[in-house]
Design an enzyme around this catalytic site. Structure first.
Site, short mmCIF file in Angstrom:
data_model
loop_
_atom_site.label_atom_id
_atom_site.label_comp_id
_atom_site.label_asym_id
_atom_site.label_seq_id
_atom_site.Cartn_x
_atom_site.Cartn_y
_atom_site.Cartn_z
N ASP A 1 -31.95 50.20 40.31
CA ASP A 1 -32.88 50.52 39.23
C ASP A 1 -33.18 49.27 38.42
OD1 ASP A 1 -33.50 53.20 39.44
OD2 ASP A 1 -31.72 53.85 38.36
N TYR A 56 -19.07 48.91 43.14
CA TYR A 56 -19.80 48.68 41.90
C TYR A 56 -18.80 48.38 40.78
CZ TYR A 56 -23.14 51.58 44.49
OH TYR A 56 -23.96 52.11 45.45
#
Length: 385
Positions: free
Chosen positions: A115, A186
């Site tokens: 994103d 992540y």
């Protein structure tokens, strides 16, 4: 603090760094890509679906060498990784750099989509590059990986300098950056403390003004790790066929803040204090050496008044949440971090975590962490197969 980057809000397409299913046999379970031209006679009126567009982009030139390319970039400088009309994207900038290097257009296929606002320490893509010479057609050997890395970085640095190639290697013609990936990791950074965020940390961390209880957060992590139906941790727009995922790791660790350069004296003090990660300065009257009216008092003398601590910023506590799995649902990582933050501040308990996980509804999670604190850290492959 809002949980949306302005660029993300203005974009028509919102895609998360996390992928749904990296196997080629499964549908691409994520937001559809912007429409691209397709051959005449398509039943959808000439517009390709997300899956069709990627497969077309992945069609290989048999004379080209396929490279696996690792890149790092500052997510807040892009409107996401995937190409979008009239937007500056990671794919668009990287394709332009390759075009300027080899003199012909290329198609970049990333392992993971991000994103707007989401950073990458290492996102991986594949690209086909044909080395062409008018003087010696078909006689030139492919570029060495080191040549590709230096040349592409040369053109990237002439752009904004917010994306860089960190590694390049040659792979087999059928190697696919997304489908061959085995695991994704992540990191999410949080700063806790009442003082405002440093300008050096802007758009790179989620600042929480309250303190966080790391032990409670660790207990919450242990509940979420494993094989579960993560319906409560998927965005409403998630297109995954199944919400079941195996979360191999979810952990939270306290680390030193990014902008911390301890002197020899401070290092000695840290060793004596059992490596405390927080530098603090008492804001009361004694520590400031000032009376209630703001005037200096003659009886109270402190290090602050004598100038020892003047101008020295109080450090926040810095926490890193690590999530590791083969694949994730759309916005799963940010929704899990939002939940952990609520547990850390005491707004939720570990019992609430179990209740939310068992609810299996997309509206169960209390809030989603902003994109700016999220980093794609690593994509794992077996390059020997």
């Amino acid at each position: 603090m809002t949980d949306r980057n302005p660029a993300a809000a203005s974009s028509k397409r919102h895609c998360d760094l996390s992928l749904d299913d990296p196997t080629p046999s499964a549908k691409l379970q994520r937001c559809s890509e912007p429409s691209e031209p397709t051959p005449a006679g398509k039943p959808n009126g000439g517009a390709a679906t997300g899956e069709e567009s990627e497969m077309m982009a992945g069609a290989r030139n048999p004379r080209a060498q396929r490279y696996l390319v690792a890149v790092e970039y500052i997510g807040t400088r892009f409107s996401g990784s995937q190409k979008q009309p009239n937007q500056r994207t990671v794919t668009g900038v990287l394709e332009e750099a390759f075009h300027r290097f080899i003199g012909q257009p290329v198609s970049i296929i990333f392992s993971s989509r991000t994103d707007a606002g989401v950073h990458a320490l290492s996102n991986v893509c594949h690209v086909d590059v044909e080395r062409i010479s008018k003087r010696k057609p078909g006689e030139l050997t492919p570029h060495e990986p080191g040549v590709v890395k230096r040349a592409v970085n040369h053109f990237l640095l002439k752009s904004e300098g917010d994306i860089m190639v960190t590694d390049v290697c040659c792979v087999a013609p059928d190697f696919h950056a997304r489908y061959k990936s085995l695991e994704r990791t992540y990191h999410y950074r949080l700063l806790a403390g009442p003082e405002s965020t440093s300008v050096f940390e802007k758009n790179s961390v989620w600042h929480i003004s309250e303190d966080l209880d790391i032990q409670s957060m660790k207990k919450a992590c242990s509940i979420l790790v494993g094989h579960h139906d993560f319906s409560s941790f998927r965005a409403a727009g998630c297109q995954a066929n199944s919400p079941v995922r195996t979360l191999d790791e979810l952990s939270v660790t306290e680390v030193f803040p990014f902008m911390f350069f301890p002197s020899s004296v401070e290092r000695s003090e840290l060793e004596l204090s059992n490596v405390s990660l927080v530098y603090s300065r008492k804001p009361d009257m004694e520590s400031s050496g000032k009376g209630s009216d703001g005037s200096c008092t003659s009886s109270v003398k402190s290090d602050f008044e004598n100038g020892k601590d003047f101008g020295k910023r109080s450090r926040h506590r810095c926490f890193v949440v690590t999530a590791r799995a083969r694949s994730f649902l759309y916005h799963q990582v940010r929704l899990m971090v939002g939940l952990l933050k609520s547990v850390g501040t005491g707004d939720l308990t570990t019992a609430d975590v179990e209740r939310i996980l068992d609810a299996k509804t997309v509206t169960a999670a209390p809030s989603m962490a902003p994109s700016c604190g999220l980093y794609l850290a690593n994509v794992k492959y077996d390059l020997n197969t």
